[in-house]
Design a protein around this motif. Structure first.
Motif, short mmCIF file in Angstrom:
data_model
loop_
_atom_site.label_atom_id
_atom_site.label_comp_id
_atom_site.label_asym_id
_atom_site.label_seq_id
_atom_site.Cartn_x
_atom_site.Cartn_y
_atom_site.Cartn_z
N TYR A 18 0.85 -1.19 0.00
CA TYR A 18 0.00 0.00 0.00
C TYR A 18 0.89 1.24 0.00
O TYR A 18 1.96 1.23 0.60
CB TYR A 18 -0.93 0.01 1.21
CG TYR A 18 -2.01 -1.04 1.11
CD1 TYR A 18 -3.15 -0.80 0.36
CD2 TYR A 18 -1.89 -2.27 1.76
CE1 TYR A 18 -4.15 -1.76 0.24
CE2 TYR A 18 -2.88 -3.23 1.65
CZ TYR A 18 -4.00 -2.97 0.90
OH TYR A 18 -4.99 -3.92 0.78
N SER A 19 0.42 2.27 -0.68
CA SER A 19 1.16 3.51 -0.77
C SER A 19 1.45 4.06 0.64
O SER A 19 0.56 4.11 1.48
CB SER A 19 0.34 4.51 -1.56
OG SER A 19 0.92 5.76 -1.53
N GLU A 54 -8.41 -8.30 -4.10
CA GLU A 54 -8.42 -7.05 -4.87
C GLU A 54 -7.30 -7.03 -5.91
O GLU A 54 -7.42 -6.38 -6.95
CB GLU A 54 -8.34 -5.84 -3.92
CG GLU A 54 -9.62 -5.73 -3.08
CD GLU A 54 -9.72 -4.49 -2.22
OE1 GLU A 54 -8.79 -3.67 -2.25
OE2 GLU A 54 -10.73 -4.35 -1.49
N LEU A 57 -8.54 -8.89 -9.00
CA LEU A 57 -9.44 -8.06 -9.83
C LEU A 57 -8.73 -6.86 -10.45
O LEU A 57 -9.32 -6.13 -11.24
CB LEU A 57 -10.59 -7.56 -8.96
CG LEU A 57 -11.74 -8.53 -8.73
CD1 LEU A 57 -12.59 -8.09 -7.55
CD2 LEU A 57 -12.60 -8.66 -9.98
N LEU A 59 -7.74 -4.26 -8.79
CA LEU A 59 -8.01 -3.02 -8.04
C LEU A 59 -6.75 -2.56 -7.34
O LEU A 59 -6.55 -1.38 -7.08
CB LEU A 59 -9.13 -3.25 -7.02
CG LEU A 59 -10.50 -3.63 -7.60
CD1 LEU A 59 -11.48 -3.97 -6.50
CD2 LEU A 59 -11.05 -2.50 -8.46
N LEU A 60 -5.87 -3.51 -7.03
CA LEU A 60 -4.53 -3.21 -6.51
C LEU A 60 -3.54 -3.77 -7.52
O LEU A 60 -3.72 -4.89 -8.03
CB LEU A 60 -4.31 -3.86 -5.15
CG LEU A 60 -5.15 -3.34 -3.98
CD1 LEU A 60 -4.99 -4.24 -2.76
CD2 LEU A 60 -4.74 -1.92 -3.63
N LYS A 61 -2.48 -3.02 -7.80
CA LYS A 61 -1.50 -3.45 -8.81
C LYS A 61 -0.23 -3.93 -8.11
O LYS A 61 0.24 -3.29 -7.17
CB LYS A 61 -1.14 -2.30 -9.76
CG LYS A 61 -2.32 -1.49 -10.28
CD LYS A 61 -3.10 -2.20 -11.34
CE LYS A 61 -4.22 -1.29 -11.86
NZ LYS A 61 -5.30 -2.01 -12.49
N PRO A 90 -17.96 -6.90 -1.91
CA PRO A 90 -16.96 -6.28 -1.04
C PRO A 90 -17.24 -6.55 0.44
O PRO A 90 -18.36 -6.90 0.82
CB PRO A 90 -17.08 -4.80 -1.35
CG PRO A 90 -18.46 -4.62 -1.86
CD PRO A 90 -18.89 -5.92 -2.47
#
Lengths: 234, 275
Positions: A18-19, A54, A57, A59-61, A90
């Motif tokens: 995560y950022s 995620e 899908l 949604l997270l790279k 979700p």
């Protein structure tokens, strides 16, 4: 392992962070899910289960490794086309009391990505909504605003939306969290039958394995961002 | 004079209506900060237009659309920290606006050309700008109707809509684009610093008055139009600055809506206690 034709999800050495975080939320994950299989992902809080779902899908790279959904790299702009073949439930589905969209409208909105401009729902799609609602026991709630429903009823609504779309892959994040015992049994049965009949895939994240374990083809256990046991090549 | 006033009244209704509607969407889509940055980019564009001798409305539109595009790309690429980048664009745009005003030949803030950009003016509305406003209104309504299912899906749950394959980024970009153009056209009336009064106060008031999304949209656009129209009439009658008057009217409406909500909540609780 080389990619297979009926791969729905294929994660190859995936790392996700995560950022702003200095430690990865998921480390070196390899996972392959093919059609007709129900995969259960379990583990304690903070194990990385939702992150995994995620990531599948797109949604997270991943910052390292590759993630594919229906053979499409999740970094590609074509990922939207792959997502249209999927349904997602979700974890944070509960809407506040003032949310006024009706249950029927919310399920109808699941068809939005298939619709072009000015296009509305077909008769067949509305019939399917009715059928899935009856299957999940929410047919009497169709004209009620979502905000007036209990957590368990709202959870059935998002599951109904997911199934109405006739997805080739279901991604369910803690789908039993607000359901009572009967509701858990019903949802487990409906989802597993859908997977068998439609040759679809389901990836279910749940820390409570009881309702679904007997239907699972593969059980993957995660802890601290890693897969600690289970057949990663379902 | 009557013709100018009629133009201004029409422009006020259209601007207020559009600002109220776009304010509703940016609030529901949680891109308020992003639209705030786009609004300031419009102000920077208008100020640069002043010193470069362009029509401030057109330079504002160019800046607003450019910033909307940049923010749209950032929205796609960044999962976190979007708000901070948005704030960086906001401060940079404000700095450009103030520098441009400082660099312009006129040093008095009340000078007509600068006053239009900063504080708004009743005289700034032309037939051409009114036609553009009407065109934007038609385009916006068409967009909302054409993509009603897509937009509703995003209003309900953006993350779910994205996971189901909806092109969320394109719609966010479209919404920022409309916000940019509408702000650029509206600040002729309200001024660059007070356009937010038309953008956010009506939706904030609507949220106090109803819980239904479509009623909120209807009320937000109606209250936007009422604020702009009333503000314009009051400013004309009392010879007050038009932008500030519109801002005061919309703030008063918000305050009244809040008081109404508080009173009805108190009455409801009293009734519950007596049951």
């Amino acid at each position: 392992m080389p990619p297979l034709e009926n791969d729905i999800v294929n994660l190859e050495g995936v790392w996700v962070a995560y950022s702003g975080s200095d430690r990865p939320a998921m480390r070196n994950i390899n996972l392959r899910v093919s059609a007709g299989k129900l995969t259960l992902i379990t583990g304690p809080n903070g194990a990385g289960k939702t992150t995994l779902l995620e990531t599948c899908l797109g949604l997270l790279k991943p910052y390292r490794g590759r993630a594919y959904l229906f053979g499409v790299d999740t970094r590609s702009w074509r990922i939207r086309e792959a997502r249209k073949m999927c349904s997602f439930v979700p974890q944070d589905f509960i809407k506040p009391p003032f949310e006024a969209y009706t249950v029927r409208r919310i399920i109808q909105l699941g068809f939005a990505p298939y619709k072009s401009i000015f296009e509305s729902l077909t008769e067949k799609e509305n019939e399917r909504i009715q059928w899935v609602s009856e299957l999940l026991g929410i047919e009497d709630l169709l004209d009620r605003p979502i905000g007036t429903l209990s957590g368990g009823q709202q959870q059935r609504v998002v599951i109904a939306r997911a199934l109405s779309r006739k997805p080739r892959a279901l991604f369910l994040d803690e789908p039993f969290s607000s359901l009572d015992r009967e509701g858990r049994k019903l949802v487990s049965k409906v989802v597993s039958e859908y997977v068998r009949k439609k040759d679809a895939a389901a990836i279910i994240v749940s820390h409570d394995v009881n309702p679904i374990i007997k239907y699972a083809d593969t059980i993957v256990r995660m802890d601290n961002g890693k897969i600690i046991s289970g057949d990663c090549y379902a | 004079m009557l013709e100018i006033l009629a133009l201004a009244l029409l422009a006020a209704v259209l601007s207020g209506n559009l600002c109220g509607a776009v304010g509703f969407y940016v609030q529901r889509l949680k891109i308020t900060t992003l639209s705030f940055s786009v609004a300031h980019a419009a102000l920077a564009g208008a100020s640069l237009g002043l010193i470069l001798n362009f029509d401030p409305v057109y330079s504002a539109i160019v800046f607003a659309i450019s910033s909307a595009l940049i923010l749209g790309v950032i929205f796609t690429k960044m999962q976190y920290g979007r708000e901070l980048v948005s704030m960086a664009i906001f401060s940079a745009s404000s700095a450009i606006a103030l520098f441009a005003i400082y660099m312009s030949n006129v040093r008095v803030l009340a000078t007509a050309s600068i006053a239009v950009v900063l504080w708004g003016s009743l005289l700034a509305v032309t037939v051409q700008k009114l036609i553009i406003l009407v065109l934007v209104l038609i385009l916006f309504v068409l967009y909302i109707l054409a993509y009603r299912m897509h937009i509703d899906s995003m209003l309900y749950d953006v993350k779910l809509a994205e996971a189901e394959g909806l092109n969320v980024q394109a719609h966010m970009l479209a919404m920022l684009f409309f916000a940019g153009v509408i702000i650029s056209l509206s600040f002729r009336l309200t001024g660059g610093f007070l356009v937010f009064a038309l953008l956010y106060n009506p939706v904030a008031a609507a949220l106090q008055l109803t819980r239904k999304a479509y009623m909120q949209l209807f009320l937000s656009s109606t209250l936007g139009a009422v604020s702009a129209l009333t503000g314009l009439v009051v400013s004309y009658a009392l010879d007050w600055p038009v932008g500030a008057t519109i801002a005061i009217v919309s703030s008063t409406i918000l305050l009244l809506a809040y008081l109404f909500k508080t009173a009805t909540e108190m009455a409801r609780k009293r009734k519950l206690r007596n049951v």
